[in-house]
Design a protein around this motif. Structure first.
Motif, PDB file in Angstrom:
ATOM      1  N   VAL A 207     -61.337 -24.543  54.255  1.00 37.48           N
ATOM      2  CA  VAL A 207     -61.123 -24.739  55.691  1.00 37.48           C
ATOM      3  C   VAL A 207     -60.386 -26.059  55.864  1.00 37.48           C
ATOM      4  CG1 VAL A 207     -62.190 -24.918  57.965  1.00 37.48           C
ATOM      5  CG2 VAL A 207     -63.256 -23.501  56.191  1.00 37.48           C
ATOM      6  N   SER A 208     -59.292 -26.049  56.634  1.00 36.81           N
ATOM      7  CA  SER A 208     -58.511 -27.270  56.796  1.00 36.81           C
ATOM      8  C   SER A 208     -58.010 -27.394  58.228  1.00 36.81           C
ATOM      9  CB  SER A 208     -57.326 -27.294  55.822  1.00 36.81           C
ATOM     10  OG  SER A 208     -56.455 -26.203  56.057  1.00 36.81           O
ATOM     11  N   LEU A 209     -57.910 -28.634  58.676  1.00 36.01           N
ATOM     12  CA  LEU A 209     -57.329 -28.967  59.975  1.00 36.01           C
ATOM     13  C   LEU A 209     -56.442 -30.173  59.767  1.00 36.01           C
ATOM     14  CD1 LEU A 209     -57.182 -28.634  63.103  1.00 36.01           C
ATOM     15  CD2 LEU A 209     -59.036 -30.324  63.211  1.00 36.01           C
ATOM     16  N   PRO A 212     -52.369 -30.302  64.555  1.00 38.26           N
ATOM     17  CA  PRO A 212     -52.560 -29.071  65.323  1.00 38.26           C
ATOM     18  C   PRO A 212     -52.643 -27.821  64.456  1.00 38.26           C
ATOM     19  CG  PRO A 212     -50.266 -29.664  65.347  1.00 38.26           C
ATOM     20  CD  PRO A 212     -50.965 -30.741  64.562  1.00 38.26           C
ATOM     21  N   ASN A 213     -52.701 -27.970  63.138  1.00 40.17           N
ATOM     22  CA  ASN A 213     -52.711 -26.823  62.229  1.00 40.17           C
ATOM     23  C   ASN A 213     -54.122 -26.555  61.724  1.00 40.17           C
ATOM     24  OD1 ASN A 213     -49.567 -26.371  61.341  1.00 40.17           O
ATOM     25  ND2 ASN A 213     -50.033 -28.523  61.784  1.00 40.17           N
ATOM     26  N   PHE A 214     -54.636 -25.359  62.007  1.00 35.87           N
ATOM     27  CA  PHE A 214     -55.941 -24.953  61.489  1.00 35.87           C
ATOM     28  C   PHE A 214     -55.760 -23.750  60.584  1.00 35.87           C
ATOM     29  CE2 PHE A 214     -59.587 -22.090  61.609  1.00 35.87           C
ATOM     30  CZ  PHE A 214     -60.597 -22.934  61.164  1.00 35.87           C
ATOM     31  N   ARG A 215     -56.456 -23.776  59.458  1.00 38.51           N
ATOM     32  CA  ARG A 215     -56.381 -22.657  58.527  1.00 38.51           C
ATOM     33  C   ARG A 215     -57.703 -22.517  57.796  1.00 38.51           C
ATOM     34  NH1 ARG A 215     -52.170 -22.159  53.390  1.00 38.51           N
ATOM     35  NH2 ARG A 215     -52.535 -19.963  52.928  1.00 38.51           N
ATOM     36  N   ALA A 216     -58.153 -21.268  57.635  1.00 40.92           N
ATOM     37  CA  ALA A 216     -59.346 -20.966  56.851  1.00 40.92           C
ATOM     38  C   ALA A 216     -59.038 -19.773  55.962  1.00 40.92           C
ATOM     39  CB  ALA A 216     -60.534 -20.657  57.763  1.00 40.92           C
ATOM     40  N   THR A 217     -59.328 -19.892  54.669  1.00 41.32           N
ATOM     41  CA  THR A 217     -59.048 -18.806  53.726  1.00 41.32           C
ATOM     42  C   THR A 217     -60.283 -18.518  52.881  1.00 41.32           C
ATOM     43  OG1 THR A 217     -58.223 -20.282  51.964  1.00 41.32           O
ATOM     44  CG2 THR A 217     -56.615 -19.484  53.589  1.00 41.32           C
ATOM     45  N   HIS A 218     -60.331 -17.284  52.397  1.00 43.12           N
ATOM     46  CA  HIS A 218     -61.420 -16.878  51.503  1.00 43.12           C
ATOM     47  C   HIS A 218     -60.853 -15.954  50.425  1.00 43.12           C
ATOM     48  CE1 HIS A 218     -65.516 -15.994  50.237  1.00 43.12           C
ATOM     49  NE2 HIS A 218     -65.174 -14.723  50.168  1.00 43.12           N
ATOM     50  N   ASP A 219     -61.234 -16.200  49.184  1.00 45.91           N
ATOM     51  CA  ASP A 219     -60.774 -15.389  48.054  1.00 45.91           C
ATOM     52  C   ASP A 219     -61.675 -14.167  47.896  1.00 45.91           C
ATOM     53  OD1 ASP A 219     -58.871 -17.307  47.648  1.00 45.91           O
ATOM     54  OD2 ASP A 219     -59.868 -18.237  45.936  1.00 45.91           O
ATOM     55  N   ILE A 220     -61.132 -12.996  48.247  1.00 44.16           N
ATOM     56  CA  ILE A 220     -61.873 -11.751  48.010  1.00 44.16           C
ATOM     57  C   ILE A 220     -62.012 -11.516  46.513  1.00 44.16           C
ATOM     58  CG2 ILE A 220     -61.913  -9.274  48.426  1.00 44.16           C
ATOM     59  CD1 ILE A 220     -62.292 -10.928  50.934  1.00 44.16           C
ATOM     60  N   THR A 221     -60.910 -11.707  45.810  1.00 41.98           N
ATOM     61  CA  THR A 221     -60.873 -11.672  44.348  1.00 41.98           C
ATOM     62  C   THR A 221     -59.963 -12.823  43.915  1.00 41.98           C
ATOM     63  OG1 THR A 221     -58.886 -10.298  44.046  1.00 41.98           O
ATOM     64  CG2 THR A 221     -60.967  -9.142  44.497  1.00 41.98           C
TER      65      THR A 221
END
Length: 314
Positions: A207-209, A212-221
């Protein structure tokens, strides 16, 4: 908010948090040597090089009949691995190019804005101070750029921005930072500042901010990553018009979902889609007048989509 403001605020906090620099929207990283002990996988945020297409559609003008759509073709790459300057400082140069194609449908909303083919060439220079024995990191950014319609090149087509920032690694999972920038130093200078953080609660989630840029990622694999994003979009370019030299300033935000798939080695395919909001477009003369603002200005929400290839390291 111009693309320069977006890049500055996006770059600075993480500039200060690891040996890399740039803008999550245009990406940038070269297998950075992160501070000793960090648990971060920063390749989730940055690329050594990438190419991308971003399309924004069905953005109606609030003040007139008709709508705007844009097609952006972007390419960026770091030109070298980090170059050591003394014992603590590192230097990274990055080259970026963007072609922005603007199309209006319906009645043309002003005499100055029609279909525009715009170009931007940037050489970003990043300077970073790192020390494995200290959680503090310092960074600076200098960004000369040519942003033009190539109908006639003059001093008005050249832009210069600069920024600096400081960051602190609270622990192996959380970095925080703060940066400030001076934008369009050669013209109507704008000052901006913004906070940032990068948080990796586990090995699969980031999770990063950054400003004005917000991003959240998750590795499914290990080869499939999904996420959500909220970030600014657009830019500023100088054009030749019937009234002389002027700037097109087009900005909006985009919010949507993203997905990335590992194709082979460090090469990833990324794509996503969502909504645009908070958009505006204006033509500003060199004396600061926003001509036809009563017809241009605010844009209604629309749709966007992007697809790109990302190279995580050389």
């Amino acid at each position: 908010m111009s693309k320069r403001l977006r890049r500055s605020l996006a770059a600075l906090p993480l500039l200060t948090a690891a040996a890399l620099a740039g803008d999550p929207a245009s990406s940038f990283a070269v297998t950075p040597p992160a501070p000793t002990g960090t648990g971060f996988d920063l390749s989730k945020l940055f690329n050594a090089a990438d190419v991308k297409y971003i399309g924004s559609f069905d953005m109606d003008f609030d003040n007139s009949v008709g709508n705007l759509e844009t097609h952006a073709f972007q390419a960026s790459a770091f030109l070298s691995q980090p170059i050591q300057l003394g014992s603590d400082w590192q230097f990274l140069p990055q080259f970026s190019y963007e072609a922005m194609l603007m199309n209006t449908t319906g009645p043309v909303p002003s005499l100055l804005l029609g279909d525009e083919d715009l170009h931007e060439i940037e050489l970003s220079l990043y300077f970073l101070r790192l020390n494995d024995t200290s959680p503090w990191v310092y960074g600076a950014w200098i960004n000369p750029a040519l942003a033009t319609d190539f109908q006639g090149i003059s001093g008005d087509d050249f832009f210069l921005d600069a920024a600096g920032g400081v960051g602190y690694k609270l622990n192996d999972r959380l970095m925080v930072g703060l940066g400030a920038a001076a934008l369009n130093i050669t013209g109507d200078t704008t000052w901006a500042a913004g906070p940032g953080f990068a948080w990796q609660p586990n090995d699969q989630t980031m999770v990063s901010l950054f400003g004005p840029n917000f991003r959240a990622t998750h590795d499914i694999t290990p080869k499939w990553r999904v996420g959500v994003e909220v970030r600014p979009n657009g830019g500023i370019w100088n054009i030749d018009t019937a009234l002389g030299s002027a700037n097109i300033d087009y900005t909006n935000f985009r919010a949507g979902v993203t997905s990335s798939h590992n194709l082979a080695g460090d090469l990833w395919l990324s794509y996503g889609a969502g909504m645009t909001f908070g958009g505006e477009i204006n033509v500003t003369t060199t004396d600061g007048s926003k001509v036809f603002q009563n017809q241009l200005d605010d844009l209604e929400s629309g749709l966007y989509g992007f697809v790109g290839l990302d190279l995580k390291s050389w």
